[in-house]
Design a protein around this motif. Structure first.
Motif, short mmCIF file in Angstrom:
data_model
loop_
_atom_site.label_atom_id
_atom_site.label_comp_id
_atom_site.label_asym_id
_atom_site.label_seq_id
_atom_site.Cartn_x
_atom_site.Cartn_y
_atom_site.Cartn_z
N MET A 139 45.36 -23.47 85.76
CA MET A 139 44.98 -24.70 86.43
C MET A 139 45.92 -25.82 85.99
O MET A 139 45.88 -26.22 84.83
N PRO A 140 46.71 -26.29 86.90
CA PRO A 140 47.60 -27.40 86.51
C PRO A 140 46.85 -28.73 86.49
O PRO A 140 46.13 -29.07 87.42
N GLU A 141 46.99 -29.44 85.38
CA GLU A 141 46.44 -30.79 85.31
C GLU A 141 47.17 -31.66 86.32
O GLU A 141 48.35 -31.45 86.58
N MET A 142 46.48 -32.63 86.86
CA MET A 142 47.10 -33.54 87.82
C MET A 142 46.69 -34.96 87.50
O MET A 142 45.61 -35.19 86.95
N ARG A 143 47.52 -35.87 87.86
CA ARG A 143 47.23 -37.30 87.79
C ARG A 143 47.28 -37.84 89.21
O ARG A 143 48.11 -37.42 90.01
N PHE A 144 46.37 -38.73 89.52
CA PHE A 144 46.46 -39.45 90.80
C PHE A 144 46.34 -40.93 90.49
O PHE A 144 45.53 -41.35 89.68
N THR A 145 47.23 -41.69 91.08
CA THR A 145 47.29 -43.13 90.82
C THR A 145 46.64 -43.86 91.98
O THR A 145 46.96 -43.60 93.13
N ILE A 146 45.74 -44.77 91.63
CA ILE A 146 45.02 -45.53 92.65
C ILE A 146 45.24 -47.03 92.44
O ILE A 146 45.61 -47.46 91.35
N LYS A 177 34.33 -30.27 91.51
CA LYS A 177 34.90 -28.96 91.80
C LYS A 177 35.92 -28.56 90.73
O LYS A 177 35.94 -27.42 90.27
N ALA A 178 36.74 -29.51 90.30
CA ALA A 178 37.73 -29.24 89.26
C ALA A 178 37.05 -28.86 87.95
O ALA A 178 37.45 -27.90 87.28
N SER A 179 36.01 -29.59 87.59
CA SER A 179 35.28 -29.29 86.37
C SER A 179 34.59 -27.93 86.47
O SER A 179 34.52 -27.18 85.49
N GLY A 180 34.12 -27.59 87.65
CA GLY A 180 33.52 -26.27 87.88
C GLY A 180 34.52 -25.15 87.72
O GLY A 180 34.19 -24.06 87.22
N ARG A 181 35.76 -25.39 88.12
CA ARG A 181 36.81 -24.38 87.92
C ARG A 181 37.07 -24.16 86.44
O ARG A 181 37.29 -23.03 86.00
N VAL A 182 37.05 -25.23 85.67
CA VAL A 182 37.22 -25.10 84.22
C VAL A 182 36.06 -24.29 83.65
O VAL A 182 36.26 -23.38 82.83
N ALA A 183 34.85 -24.58 84.10
CA ALA A 183 33.67 -23.85 83.61
C ALA A 183 33.77 -22.36 83.95
O ALA A 183 33.42 -21.51 83.12
N ALA A 184 34.24 -22.05 85.15
CA ALA A 184 34.36 -20.65 85.54
C ALA A 184 35.38 -19.91 84.67
O ALA A 184 35.19 -18.73 84.34
N LYS A 185 36.42 -20.60 84.26
CA LYS A 185 37.47 -19.96 83.46
C LYS A 185 37.17 -19.96 81.97
O LYS A 185 37.43 -18.98 81.28
N TYR A 186 36.62 -21.07 81.45
CA TYR A 186 36.45 -21.21 80.00
C TYR A 186 35.00 -21.22 79.52
O TYR A 186 34.75 -21.23 78.32
N GLY A 187 34.06 -21.32 80.45
CA GLY A 187 32.66 -21.29 80.06
C GLY A 187 32.04 -22.64 79.79
O GLY A 187 30.90 -22.72 79.37
N TYR A 188 32.79 -23.71 80.01
CA TYR A 188 32.24 -25.06 79.84
C TYR A 188 32.95 -26.00 80.81
O TYR A 188 34.08 -25.79 81.20
N ARG A 189 32.24 -27.05 81.20
CA ARG A 189 32.79 -28.02 82.14
C ARG A 189 33.81 -28.90 81.44
O ARG A 189 33.82 -29.02 80.21
N CYS A 190 34.65 -29.55 82.22
CA CYS A 190 35.70 -30.40 81.67
C CYS A 190 35.16 -31.80 81.39
O CYS A 190 34.86 -32.55 82.32
N SER A 191 35.07 -32.15 80.12
CA SER A 191 34.54 -33.46 79.76
C SER A 191 35.48 -34.59 80.19
O SER A 191 35.02 -35.69 80.52
N ARG A 192 36.78 -34.34 80.24
CA ARG A 192 37.73 -35.38 80.68
C ARG A 192 37.53 -35.69 82.17
O ARG A 192 37.61 -36.84 82.59
#
Length: 92
Positions: free
Chosen positions: A1-8, A50-65
């Motif tokens: 999973m590539p981390e991404m930044r989006f600027t607003i 959805k992104a945090s869910g992908r982390v959970a599916a791969k590592y077993g925990y949601r992405c706190s960031r």
């Protein structure tokens, strides 16, 4: 999973670099696009959940960031009217 930044750019002109643990954000937001604030918050919520869910599916925990980023977006959004424009400047 590539981390991404989006600027607003918030309605008051402030720019912010936001974090996503996955490229899934590109399914919900587009660079060089302006959204009504309420739409932007919904899209951000869907993307980061959805992104945090992908982390959970791969590592077993949601992405706190990702969850902290969503909290930040939702807190900032309370300062403005729902129809105020938010620009997604770039994603990458």
């Amino acid at each position: 999973m590539p981390e991404m930044r989006f600027t607003i750019r918030w309605p008051d002109g402030q720019e912010e670099s936001c974090y996503s643990p996955s490229s899934v954000v590109t399914e919900f937001l587009s660079a060089d696009t302006t959204y009504a604030l309420s739409d932007f918050v919904i899209r951000s919520r869907l993307a980061l959940d959805k992104a945090s869910g992908r982390v959970a599916a791969k590592y077993g925990y949601r992405c706190s960031r990702a969850e902290a980023q969503l909290d930040r977006i939702e807190a900032q959004a309370k300062q403005f009217e729902d129809t105020a424009p938010v620009q997604c400047l770039r994603i990458g």
